[in-house]
Enzyme design. Sequence first.
Site, short mmCIF file in Angstrom:
data_model
loop_
_atom_site.label_atom_id
_atom_site.label_comp_id
_atom_site.label_asym_id
_atom_site.label_seq_id
_atom_site.Cartn_x
_atom_site.Cartn_y
_atom_site.Cartn_z
N PRO A 10 -22.44 20.26 -36.15
CA PRO A 10 -22.44 20.66 -37.55
C PRO A 10 -23.45 19.92 -38.43
O PRO A 10 -23.65 18.72 -38.27
CB PRO A 10 -21.01 20.35 -38.01
CG PRO A 10 -20.47 19.39 -37.01
CD PRO A 10 -21.14 19.72 -35.71
N ASN A 11 -24.03 20.67 -39.33
CA ASN A 11 -24.96 20.19 -40.36
C ASN A 11 -26.35 19.84 -39.84
O ASN A 11 -27.24 19.52 -40.62
CB ASN A 11 -24.36 19.00 -41.13
CG ASN A 11 -23.08 19.38 -41.82
OD1 ASN A 11 -23.06 20.33 -42.60
ND2 ASN A 11 -21.99 18.68 -41.53
N ARG A 18 -31.43 17.12 -45.24
CA ARG A 18 -30.19 16.36 -45.28
C ARG A 18 -30.46 14.86 -45.18
O ARG A 18 -30.99 14.39 -44.16
CB ARG A 18 -29.36 16.81 -44.08
CG ARG A 18 -28.11 16.09 -43.86
CD ARG A 18 -27.57 16.40 -42.47
NE ARG A 18 -26.29 15.74 -42.31
CZ ARG A 18 -25.75 15.45 -41.15
NH1 ARG A 18 -26.34 15.79 -40.03
NH2 ARG A 18 -24.60 14.83 -41.10
N TYR A 23 -31.91 10.49 -41.67
CA TYR A 23 -32.22 11.37 -40.53
C TYR A 23 -33.71 11.74 -40.42
O TYR A 23 -34.10 12.38 -39.44
CB TYR A 23 -31.38 12.65 -40.63
CG TYR A 23 -29.89 12.38 -40.54
CD1 TYR A 23 -29.33 11.84 -39.38
CD2 TYR A 23 -29.05 12.63 -41.62
CE1 TYR A 23 -27.97 11.56 -39.30
CE2 TYR A 23 -27.69 12.36 -41.55
CZ TYR A 23 -27.16 11.82 -40.39
OH TYR A 23 -25.82 11.55 -40.31
N ASN A 79 -26.13 16.53 -29.37
CA ASN A 79 -25.84 15.76 -30.58
C ASN A 79 -24.62 16.42 -31.21
O ASN A 79 -24.74 17.44 -31.87
CB ASN A 79 -27.02 15.78 -31.54
CG ASN A 79 -26.77 14.88 -32.75
OD1 ASN A 79 -25.63 14.49 -33.02
ND2 ASN A 79 -27.83 14.57 -33.48
N ALA A 82 -20.86 15.22 -36.51
CA ALA A 82 -19.59 14.65 -36.99
C ALA A 82 -18.44 14.85 -36.00
O ALA A 82 -17.49 14.07 -35.98
CB ALA A 82 -19.22 15.26 -38.34
N GLU A 103 -25.30 12.17 -24.59
CA GLU A 103 -24.98 12.19 -26.03
C GLU A 103 -26.13 11.56 -26.80
O GLU A 103 -26.58 10.47 -26.45
CB GLU A 103 -23.68 11.40 -26.23
CG GLU A 103 -23.25 11.20 -27.67
CD GLU A 103 -22.03 10.28 -27.77
OE1 GLU A 103 -21.45 9.89 -26.72
OE2 GLU A 103 -21.67 9.93 -28.91
N HIS A 105 -27.70 10.59 -30.73
CA HIS A 105 -27.59 10.47 -32.19
C HIS A 105 -28.92 10.03 -32.76
O HIS A 105 -29.52 9.06 -32.25
CB HIS A 105 -26.49 9.48 -32.59
CG HIS A 105 -25.15 9.92 -32.10
ND1 HIS A 105 -24.47 10.96 -32.67
CD2 HIS A 105 -24.39 9.49 -31.06
CE1 HIS A 105 -23.34 11.15 -32.01
NE2 HIS A 105 -23.27 10.28 -31.02
N ARG A 112 -23.81 1.96 -39.11
CA ARG A 112 -23.38 2.74 -40.28
C ARG A 112 -21.88 2.52 -40.56
O ARG A 112 -21.33 1.50 -40.18
CB ARG A 112 -23.74 4.22 -40.06
CG ARG A 112 -25.26 4.41 -39.90
CD ARG A 112 -25.62 5.85 -39.71
NE ARG A 112 -25.24 6.66 -40.86
CZ ARG A 112 -25.20 8.00 -40.86
NH1 ARG A 112 -25.53 8.66 -39.75
NH2 ARG A 112 -24.85 8.66 -41.94
C1 DQA Z 1 -25.39 12.01 -36.12
C2 DQA Z 1 -24.47 10.87 -36.56
C3 DQA Z 1 -23.10 11.40 -36.97
O1 DQA Z 1 -22.27 10.32 -37.39
C4 DQA Z 1 -23.24 12.36 -38.12
O2 DQA Z 1 -21.98 12.92 -38.46
C5 DQA Z 1 -24.25 13.42 -37.87
C6 DQA Z 1 -25.49 13.09 -37.19
C7 DQA Z 1 -26.82 11.52 -35.80
O3 DQA Z 1 -27.55 12.26 -35.18
O4 DQA Z 1 -27.20 10.40 -36.19
O5 DQA Z 1 -24.08 14.56 -38.31
O6 DQA Z 1 -24.86 12.58 -34.93
#
Ligand code: DQA
Length: 151
Positions: A10-11, A18, A23, A79, A82, A103, A105, A112
């Site tokens: 998501p997002n 964003r 990011y 990725n 959240a 995985e 990120h 964080r």
């Molecule tokens: C994320 C880190 C997550 O905590 C966050 O909710 C994201 C992006 C990252 O790529 O750093 O949406 O996965």
Amino acid sequence: MATITVLNGPNLNLLGLREPAIYGSATLADVERLCREEAAQHGLEIDFRQSNHEGVLVDWIQEAGRAMAAGECIGVVMNPAAYTHTSVALHDAIKGASVKLIEVHISNVHAREPFRHHSYISPAAAGIVVGLGIEGYAVAIHALARAHKKN
Ligand code: DQA
């Protein structure tokens, strides 16, 4: 040609807009291009997807598991965004579908907020790449490609 499935949670469709201080300014289309370039260097194809919906991501992990069993897919780079910090369903899907998954990120989640320090995905993952920016996707693809070549 063998495939690596790249899944985004998501997002991540908002990348570039964003929270750029966290990011960066690259968009999801830039990430897709980077993934395709890295895969091409290993003679692999990328199946690149993004969803804001947990159940859709579960379906896609199961689909990747079937493709792995058929010898069409060599692994998944994900990725989970959240859902990393909330989703038992994604954890169960990775294990249940016997998917080899790395995985990723973009940000260093451990530097964080405390709620980002726990991952439901990590115990089910073959590896984790954290905090390397979008280059982390290329690192994960590189690792899957090399592991595949060795087998
Ligand atoms: C994320 C880190 C997550 O905590 C966050 O909710 C994201 C992006 C990252 O790529 O750093 O949406 O996965």
